[in-house]
Design a protein around this motif. Structure first.
Motif, PDB file in Angstrom:
ATOM      1  N   GLY A   1      26.029  -4.642   0.519  1.00  9.41           N
ATOM      2  CA  GLY A   1      26.460  -4.362  -0.850  1.00  9.41           C
ATOM      3  C   GLY A   1      26.074  -2.962  -1.248  1.00  9.41           C
ATOM      4  N   ALA A   2      26.668  -2.498  -2.338  1.00  7.70           N
ATOM      5  CA  ALA A   2      26.391  -1.128  -2.765  1.00  7.70           C
ATOM      6  C   ALA A   2      24.921  -0.936  -3.098  1.00  7.70           C
ATOM      7  CB  ALA A   2      27.252  -0.794  -3.980  1.00  7.70           C
ATOM      8  N   ALA A   3      24.328  -1.906  -3.774  1.00  5.01           N
ATOM      9  CA  ALA A   3      22.926  -1.769  -4.183  1.00  5.01           C
ATOM     10  C   ALA A   3      21.988  -1.776  -2.996  1.00  5.01           C
ATOM     11  CB  ALA A   3      22.551  -2.900  -5.144  1.00  5.01           C
ATOM     12  N   ASP A   4      22.422  -2.375  -1.877  1.00  6.37           N
ATOM     13  CA  ASP A   4      21.580  -2.420  -0.691  1.00  6.37           C
ATOM     14  C   ASP A   4      21.723  -1.171   0.164  1.00  6.37           C
ATOM     15  OD1 ASP A   4      20.637  -4.974  -1.299  1.00  6.37           O
ATOM     16  OD2 ASP A   4      22.391  -5.916  -0.377  1.00  6.37           O
ATOM     17  N   SER A   5      22.624  -0.281  -0.206  1.00  7.60           N
ATOM     18  CA  SER A   5      22.890   0.897   0.611  1.00  7.60           C
ATOM     19  C   SER A   5      22.028   2.094   0.239  1.00  7.60           C
ATOM     20  CB  SER A   5      24.372   1.294   0.492  1.00  7.60           C
ATOM     21  OG  SER A   5      25.193   0.235   0.933  1.00  7.60           O
ATOM     22  N   PHE A   6      21.180   1.944  -0.791  1.00  9.16           N
ATOM     23  CA  PHE A   6      20.365   3.061  -1.237  1.00  9.16           C
ATOM     24  C   PHE A   6      18.957   2.595  -1.537  1.00  9.16           C
ATOM     25  CE2 PHE A   6      24.739   3.843  -2.329  1.00  9.16           C
ATOM     26  CZ  PHE A   6      24.949   5.127  -1.871  1.00  9.16           C
ATOM     27  N   ARG A   7      18.019   3.502  -1.318  1.00  7.19           N
ATOM     28  CA  ARG A   7      16.621   3.251  -1.671  1.00  7.19           C
ATOM     29  C   ARG A   7      16.136   4.420  -2.514  1.00  7.19           C
ATOM     30  NH1 ARG A   7      14.637   1.658   4.438  1.00  7.19           N
ATOM     31  NH2 ARG A   7      15.736  -0.332   4.584  1.00  7.19           N
ATOM     32  N   ALA A   8      15.509   4.087  -3.609  1.00  8.58           N
ATOM     33  CA  ALA A   8      15.084   5.141  -4.532  1.00  8.58           C
ATOM     34  C   ALA A   8      13.874   5.903  -4.024  1.00  8.58           C
ATOM     35  CB  ALA A   8      14.767   4.526  -5.890  1.00  8.58           C
ATOM     36  N   GLY A   9      13.120   5.295  -3.092  1.00 17.56           N
ATOM     37  CA  GLY A   9      11.891   5.942  -2.667  1.00 17.56           C
ATOM     38  C   GLY A   9      10.827   5.856  -3.747  1.00 17.56           C
TER      39      GLY A   9
END
Length: 230
Positions: free
Chosen positions: A207-215
Motif C-alpha cells: 500500500g502507499a502508506a507502507d511504501s515510505f518511512r518517516a525516519g
C-alpha cells in the motif's frame, strides 16, 4: 593652637586614606563547571512536497491550458485527501524560452510550468498524496522537508535532560573529590538542534502508506552549569 591644627589635619589625613583604601573582596565560593547534553528522539508528522506540471512546445496558449488542467487535478486530489486549503498553494504560470545553440543559436520553443506546494499532516496522507500525484502523471515531484508538530515541547524536554545530565556529571566529579554538589549559581543554555530526517522508501508494496518511512530525528540541547561545592 597651631600645633593642635597640624595634629588634627594629620589625623584627618589618616582617616581619609583609610576610607579610600582597597576594600576586601568577598570570598569566592568553591564551584565546579560542567557541560550537559540532552536528547529526545521524535518521528516527523508534517511533510511538505512541491509538484510541478510542465509542458513544452510552441503553442503557449495550448500548453497553458494543459498545465492548468494538471494543477486543477492536483488541487482536487488535495480535497479528496482532506488537505486544508490553507496548506495547499498554487503558483502562477511560468513561461521559459528554449534555445538551440548548435549549429547556431535559435529559439525552438517554450516551456510552460506551474507548481503546487502541499503541507500534509501525517505520513499516511503524505504517502497517498505522492501515490496520487504519480497516477496523475506529474513527473516533477520533490519532497520539501518534514517537521515535528510538537517541536517546542520536545525542545523543552531536551533542555531538561541536559540540565539533569550536567548535575549527574557534577555529582560524579564532586564525589570523587570528597565534596557535595550544591545549588546552581550560573547556567548557560546553548543551541537546541533538530536535524532534518531523511524520508526513506521501504520495500513493501502492499500500500502507499507502507511504501515510505518517516525516519527519526534527534532534538538535542547543550547547557553549561556552574554548581557550588559544599
Amino acid at each position: 593652637m597651631k600645633g593642635f591644627n597640624v595634629a588634627c589635619l594629620a589625623s584627618l589625613s589618616i582617616l581619609f586614606l583609610s576610607a579610600c583604601g582597597p576594600t576586601p573582596l568577598p570570598q569566592e565560593r568553591d564551584s565546579i563547571t560542567v557541560s550537559g547534553h540532552g536528547e529526545v528522539t521524535a518521528t516527523p508528522d508534517i511533510f511538505s512536497v512541491n509538484a510541478t506540471a510542465q509542458e513544452e512546445g510552441s503553442d503557449i496558449d495550448a500548453m497553458k491550458s494543459r498545465v492548468d488542467d494538471h494543477v486543477e487535478a492536483m488541487l482536487e486530489l488535495a480535497d479528496d485527501l482532506d488537505i486544508p486549503e490553507a496548506q495547499t498553494r498554487a503558483t502562477e504560470f511560468r513561461v521559459s524560452p528554449q534555445w538551440q545553440y548548435q549549429p547556431e543559436q535559435k529559439l525552438i520553443g517554450h516551456q510552460v510550468s506551474r507548481s503546487v506546494h502541499f503541507r500534509v499532516n501525517g505520513l499516511d496522507t503524505y504517502a497517498e498524496l505522492l501515490d496520487g500525484l504519480a497516477k496523475l502523471n506529474i513527473r516533477n515531484i520533490q519532497p520539501a522537508g518534514s517537521e515535528v508538530s510538537n517541536a517546542e515541547t520536545l525542545s523543552d524536554a531536551a533542555l531538561k535532560n541536559a540540565v539533569e545530565d550536567a548535575r549527574k556529571r557534577a555529582n560524579v566529579i564532586a564525589k570523587a573529590a570528597g565534596r557535595d554538589v550544591g545549588e546552581a549559581i550560573r547556567i548557560e543554555s546553548h543551541t537546541v538542534g533538530s536535524p532534518r530526517p531523511m524520508m526513506m522508501m521501504a520495500r513493501s508494496k502492499e500500500g502507499a502508506a507502507d511504501s515510505f518511512r518517516a525516519g527519526e530525528t534527534d532534538i538535542t540541547a547543550q547547557v553549561q552549569i556552574t554548581f557550588e561545592l559544599e
